[in-house]
Design a protein around this motif. Structure first.
Motif, PDB file in Angstrom:
ATOM      1  N   TYR A  69       0.831  -1.203   0.000  1.00 12.38           N
ATOM      2  CA  TYR A  69       0.000   0.000   0.000  1.00 12.38           C
ATOM      3  C   TYR A  69       0.867   1.254   0.000  1.00 12.38           C
ATOM      4  CZ  TYR A  69      -3.440   3.475   1.362  1.00 12.38           C
ATOM      5  OH  TYR A  69      -4.236   4.594   1.391  1.00 12.38           O
ATOM      6  N   GLU A 101      -4.566   3.770  -7.985  1.00 15.38           N
ATOM      7  CA  GLU A 101      -5.594   4.037  -6.976  1.00 15.38           C
ATOM      8  C   GLU A 101      -6.507   2.829  -6.780  1.00 15.38           C
ATOM      9  OE1 GLU A 101      -7.199   7.742  -8.387  1.00 15.38           O
ATOM     10  OE2 GLU A 101      -5.545   8.878  -7.478  1.00 15.38           O
ATOM     11  N   GLU A 102      -6.779   2.103  -7.846  1.00 14.71           N
ATOM     12  CA  GLU A 102      -7.577   0.873  -7.717  1.00 14.71           C
ATOM     13  C   GLU A 102      -6.828  -0.155  -6.868  1.00 14.71           C
ATOM     14  OE1 GLU A 102      -9.931  -2.408 -10.457  1.00 14.71           O
ATOM     15  OE2 GLU A 102      -8.479  -1.083 -11.418  1.00 14.71           O
ATOM     16  N   CYS A 104      -4.618   0.544  -4.594  1.00 13.68           N
ATOM     17  CA  CYS A 104      -4.669   1.066  -3.220  1.00 13.68           C
ATOM     18  C   CYS A 104      -5.979   0.699  -2.536  1.00 13.68           C
ATOM     19  CB  CYS A 104      -4.500   2.587  -3.211  1.00 13.68           C
ATOM     20  SG  CYS A 104      -2.808   3.155  -3.360  1.00 13.68           S
ATOM     21  N   LYS A 105      -7.084   0.817  -3.243  1.00 16.43           N
ATOM     22  CA  LYS A 105      -8.391   0.494  -2.666  1.00 16.43           C
ATOM     23  C   LYS A 105      -8.480  -0.984  -2.305  1.00 16.43           C
ATOM     24  CE  LYS A 105     -10.886   4.221  -4.941  1.00 16.43           C
ATOM     25  NZ  LYS A 105     -11.825   4.596  -6.001  1.00 16.43           N
ATOM     26  N   ALA A 108      -6.242  -1.542   0.730  1.00 21.96           N
ATOM     27  CA  ALA A 108      -6.836  -0.980   1.950  1.00 21.96           C
ATOM     28  C   ALA A 108      -7.904  -1.905   2.515  1.00 21.96           C
ATOM     29  CB  ALA A 108      -7.407   0.407   1.659  1.00 21.96           C
ATOM     30  N   LYS A 109      -8.730  -2.487   1.642  1.00 21.90           N
ATOM     31  CA  LYS A 109      -9.768  -3.415   2.104  1.00 21.90           C
ATOM     32  C   LYS A 109      -9.157  -4.682   2.689  1.00 21.90           C
ATOM     33  CE  LYS A 109     -13.428  -1.778  -0.897  1.00 21.90           C
ATOM     34  NZ  LYS A 109     -14.307  -2.048  -2.029  1.00 21.90           N
TER      35      LYS A 109
END
Length: 126
Positions: A69, A101-102, A104-105, A108-109
């Motif tokens: 991340y 960014e995808e 990263c998302k 993060a989840k």
């Protein structure tokens, strides 16, 4: 047969894009400093995902996903800087930023779910 892993696939595809961007910047733009940064951080995302897949514990897994991340966030910074200094076009920036960014998302989840798994439920004393 190996199970399909969307993060593994996306981070590998992103690493390929980072390598190709590095080659373009070094060969066409004669830019060697920022291009090395984008190469390092952009390929490190997937490398840490792979290490996480082979983690020895949930804590080890979470640590590798956290590093991935942070590398993705760093890559976003370098992409923005490359666009701001006219080494890449706005379209190139947007395309790679969307992918980063995808990733990263997704990371993060995964990190959040792993933290919840590692946090013991509260105990009640009656």
């Amino acid at each position: 047969m190996a199970k399909y892993n969307i993060l593994q696939e996306k981070s590998f595809a992103f690493a390929v894009r980072a390598v190709n961007l590095y080659k373009h910047l070094a060969e066409q733009k004669k830019e060697f400093i920022l291009s090395k940064q984008i190469l390092r951080s952009g390929t490190s995302i997937g490398a840490n995902v792979e290490e996480g897949i082979g983690a020895q514990s949930d804590r080890d897994f979470m640590a590798k996903m956290s590093v991935s991340y942070k590398e993705a966030r760093e890559t976003i910074y370098w992409l923005r800087l490359l666009a701001a200094t006219d080494y890449i076009t706005k379209d190139e920036e947007t395309s790679m930023l969307n992918d980063a960014e995808e990733i990263c998302k997704i990371l993060a989840k995964i990190i959040l779910a792993t933290k919840q798994k590692l946090t013991p439920p509260p105990s009640f004393n009656y």
